[in-house]
Design a protein around this motif. Sequence first.
Motif, PDB file in Angstrom:
ATOM      1  N   THR A  69      10.779 -78.707 -92.903  1.00  0.00           N
ATOM      2  CA  THR A  69      11.751 -78.398 -94.068  1.00  0.00           C
ATOM      3  C   THR A  69      11.474 -76.980 -94.480  1.00  0.00           C
ATOM      4  OG1 THR A  69      10.156 -79.324 -95.452  1.00  0.00           O
ATOM      5  CG2 THR A  69      11.908 -80.751 -94.654  1.00  0.00           C
ATOM      6  N   PRO A  70      12.592 -76.437 -94.934  1.00  0.00           N
ATOM      7  CA  PRO A  70      12.208 -75.029 -95.350  1.00  0.00           C
ATOM      8  C   PRO A  70      11.714 -74.852 -96.736  1.00  0.00           C
ATOM      9  CG  PRO A  70      14.542 -75.525 -95.588  1.00  0.00           C
ATOM     10  CD  PRO A  70      13.946 -76.620 -95.000  1.00  0.00           C
ATOM     11  N   VAL A  88      15.845 -68.016-102.241  1.00  0.00           N
ATOM     12  CA  VAL A  88      15.343 -67.850-100.873  1.00  0.00           C
ATOM     13  C   VAL A  88      15.560 -69.219-100.169  1.00  0.00           C
ATOM     14  CG1 VAL A  88      13.094 -67.474 -99.544  1.00  0.00           C
ATOM     15  CG2 VAL A  88      13.554 -66.257-101.709  1.00  0.00           C
ATOM     16  N   ILE A  89      15.770 -69.133 -99.162  1.00  0.00           N
ATOM     17  CA  ILE A  89      15.631 -70.101 -97.994  1.00  0.00           C
ATOM     18  C   ILE A  89      14.936 -69.712 -97.051  1.00  0.00           C
ATOM     19  CG2 ILE A  89      16.843 -71.870 -96.665  1.00  0.00           C
ATOM     20  CD1 ILE A  89      19.239 -71.855 -98.714  1.00  0.00           C
ATOM     21  N   ALA A  90      13.869 -70.155 -96.674  1.00  0.00           N
ATOM     22  CA  ALA A  90      12.891 -69.696 -95.454  1.00  0.00           C
ATOM     23  C   ALA A  90      12.204 -70.358 -94.480  1.00  0.00           C
ATOM     24  CB  ALA A  90      11.961 -68.560 -96.372  1.00  0.00           C
ATOM     25  N   GLU A  91      11.823 -69.969 -93.643  1.00  0.00           N
ATOM     26  CA  GLU A  91      11.278 -70.728 -92.396  1.00  0.00           C
ATOM     27  C   GLU A  91      11.867 -71.614 -91.449  1.00  0.00           C
ATOM     28  OE1 GLU A  91       6.984 -71.734 -93.944  1.00  0.00           O
ATOM     29  OE2 GLU A  91       7.290 -70.425 -95.411  1.00  0.00           O
ATOM     30  N   ARG A  92      11.349 -72.723 -91.401  1.00  0.00           N
ATOM     31  CA  ARG A  92      12.284 -73.681 -90.579  1.00  0.00           C
ATOM     32  C   ARG A  92      12.988 -74.846 -91.201  1.00  0.00           C
ATOM     33  NH1 ARG A  92       9.758 -74.035 -85.088  1.00  0.00           N
ATOM     34  NH2 ARG A  92      10.273 -76.548 -85.440  1.00  0.00           N
ATOM     35  N   SER A  93      13.973 -75.107 -90.600  1.00  0.00           N
ATOM     36  CA  SER A  93      15.056 -76.041 -91.264  1.00  0.00           C
ATOM     37  C   SER A  93      15.218 -77.268 -90.133  1.00  0.00           C
ATOM     38  CB  SER A  93      16.272 -75.715 -91.919  1.00  0.00           C
ATOM     39  OG  SER A  93      16.815 -76.717 -92.672  1.00  0.00           O
ATOM     40  N   LEU A  94      14.473 -78.519 -90.088  1.00  0.00           N
ATOM     41  CA  LEU A  94      14.658 -79.359 -89.375  1.00  0.00           C
ATOM     42  C   LEU A  94      14.539 -80.689 -89.873  1.00  0.00           C
ATOM     43  CD1 LEU A  94      12.038 -77.840 -86.509  1.00  0.00           C
ATOM     44  CD2 LEU A  94      14.723 -77.815 -86.293  1.00  0.00           C
ATOM     45  N   PRO A  95      14.859 -80.901 -90.996  1.00  0.00           N
ATOM     46  CA  PRO A  95      14.670 -82.286 -91.937  1.00  0.00           C
ATOM     47  C   PRO A  95      15.336 -83.512 -91.100  1.00  0.00           C
ATOM     48  CG  PRO A  95      16.417 -80.893 -93.041  1.00  0.00           C
ATOM     49  CD  PRO A  95      15.918 -80.232 -91.863  1.00  0.00           C
ATOM     50  N   GLU A  96      14.576 -84.622 -91.371  1.00  0.00           N
ATOM     51  CA  GLU A  96      15.149 -85.980 -90.637  1.00  0.00           C
ATOM     52  C   GLU A  96      16.594 -86.077 -91.099  1.00  0.00           C
ATOM     53  OE1 GLU A  96      14.477 -89.417 -88.654  1.00  0.00           O
ATOM     54  OE2 GLU A  96      12.962 -87.963 -88.910  1.00  0.00           O
ATOM     55  N   PHE A 150      21.290 -84.008 -95.114  1.00  0.00           N
ATOM     56  CA  PHE A 150      22.116 -83.974 -96.000  1.00  0.00           C
ATOM     57  C   PHE A 150      21.128 -84.370 -97.470  1.00  0.00           C
ATOM     58  CE2 PHE A 150      24.448 -86.720 -99.341  1.00  0.00           C
ATOM     59  CZ  PHE A 150      25.379 -86.110 -99.693  1.00  0.00           C
ATOM     60  N   ASP A 151      19.975 -85.535 -97.123  1.00  0.00           N
ATOM     61  CA  ASP A 151      19.478 -85.844 -98.344  1.00  0.00           C
ATOM     62  C   ASP A 151      18.684 -84.783 -98.818  1.00  0.00           C
ATOM     63  OD1 ASP A 151      20.701 -88.172 -98.466  1.00  0.00           O
ATOM     64  OD2 ASP A 151      18.943 -89.346 -97.209  1.00  0.00           O
ATOM     65  N   PHE A 152      17.891 -83.982 -97.976  1.00  0.00           N
ATOM     66  CA  PHE A 152      16.914 -82.802 -98.328  1.00  0.00           C
ATOM     67  C   PHE A 152      17.725 -81.760 -99.088  1.00  0.00           C
ATOM     68  CE2 PHE A 152      15.552 -78.645 -97.673  1.00  0.00           C
ATOM     69  CZ  PHE A 152      13.901 -78.571 -97.963  1.00  0.00           C
ATOM     70  N   GLN A 182      15.741 -66.496 -94.918  1.00  0.00           N
ATOM     71  CA  GLN A 182      14.974 -65.962 -93.740  1.00  0.00           C
ATOM     72  C   GLN A 182      14.419 -67.031 -92.991  1.00  0.00           C
ATOM     73  OE1 GLN A 182      12.572 -64.960 -97.304  1.00  0.00           O
ATOM     74  NE2 GLN A 182      12.467 -62.852 -96.364  1.00  0.00           N
ATOM     75  N   LEU A 183      15.250 -67.800 -92.315  1.00  0.00           N
ATOM     76  CA  LEU A 183      14.886 -68.981 -91.498  1.00  0.00           C
ATOM     77  C   LEU A 183      14.618 -68.388 -90.035  1.00  0.00           C
ATOM     78  CD1 LEU A 183      17.962 -71.010 -92.435  1.00  0.00           C
ATOM     79  CD2 LEU A 183      15.391 -71.530 -92.916  1.00  0.00           C
ATOM     80  N   ASP A 184      13.455 -68.964 -89.352  1.00  0.00           N
ATOM     81  CA  ASP A 184      13.234 -68.639 -88.184  1.00  0.00           C
ATOM     82  C   ASP A 184      13.936 -69.537 -87.201  1.00  0.00           C
ATOM     83  OD1 ASP A 184      11.073 -67.011 -89.236  1.00  0.00           O
ATOM     84  OD2 ASP A 184       9.391 -68.685 -89.406  1.00  0.00           O
ATOM     85  N   TYR A 185      14.246 -70.830 -87.689  1.00  0.00           N
ATOM     86  CA  TYR A 185      14.947 -71.755 -86.858  1.00  0.00           C
ATOM     87  C   TYR A 185      15.592 -72.722 -87.686  1.00  0.00           C
ATOM     88  CZ  TYR A 185      16.408 -75.092 -83.172  1.00  0.00           C
ATOM     89  OH  TYR A 185      16.880 -75.806 -82.415  1.00  0.00           O
ATOM     90  N   PHE A 186      16.849 -73.344 -87.468  1.00  0.00           N
ATOM     91  CA  PHE A 186      17.475 -74.280 -88.144  1.00  0.00           C
ATOM     92  C   PHE A 186      18.157 -75.191 -86.778  1.00  0.00           C
ATOM     93  CE2 PHE A 186      20.154 -70.670 -88.521  1.00  0.00           C
ATOM     94  CZ  PHE A 186      21.625 -71.324 -88.124  1.00  0.00           C
TER      95      PHE A 186
END
Length: 108
Positions: A12-13, A25-33, A36-38, A62-66
Amino acid sequence: MESLIYNATEETPKIVLDKQNKKFVIAERSLPENAFDFYKPVYEWLEKYILEPLDETELHVQLDYFNTASAKQLGKIFNLLENIKSSLFVKWHYYADDQDMLESGKRF
């Protein structure tokens, strides 16, 4: 208005929605299970913020990956931000050699 701050995890970011310090800010990686809930608390916070925004809002992405599910939620966030009745700037950060992230920023 109380800030919404989440530290990043592997899935999660980092989220910083801090009106008092003018930091968004929204940063780093966004791969939550469940993306929508996150992101639901993010939407709820932004819905309140839109009612009384700062004169200028600058969101740094600043996302590295999503993943695809996160992309859908980010799109919803950007659509929601279009309702801000003041100046809005979205700064899309990416590594110079990451053409995929550059193209994603252009699509949003």
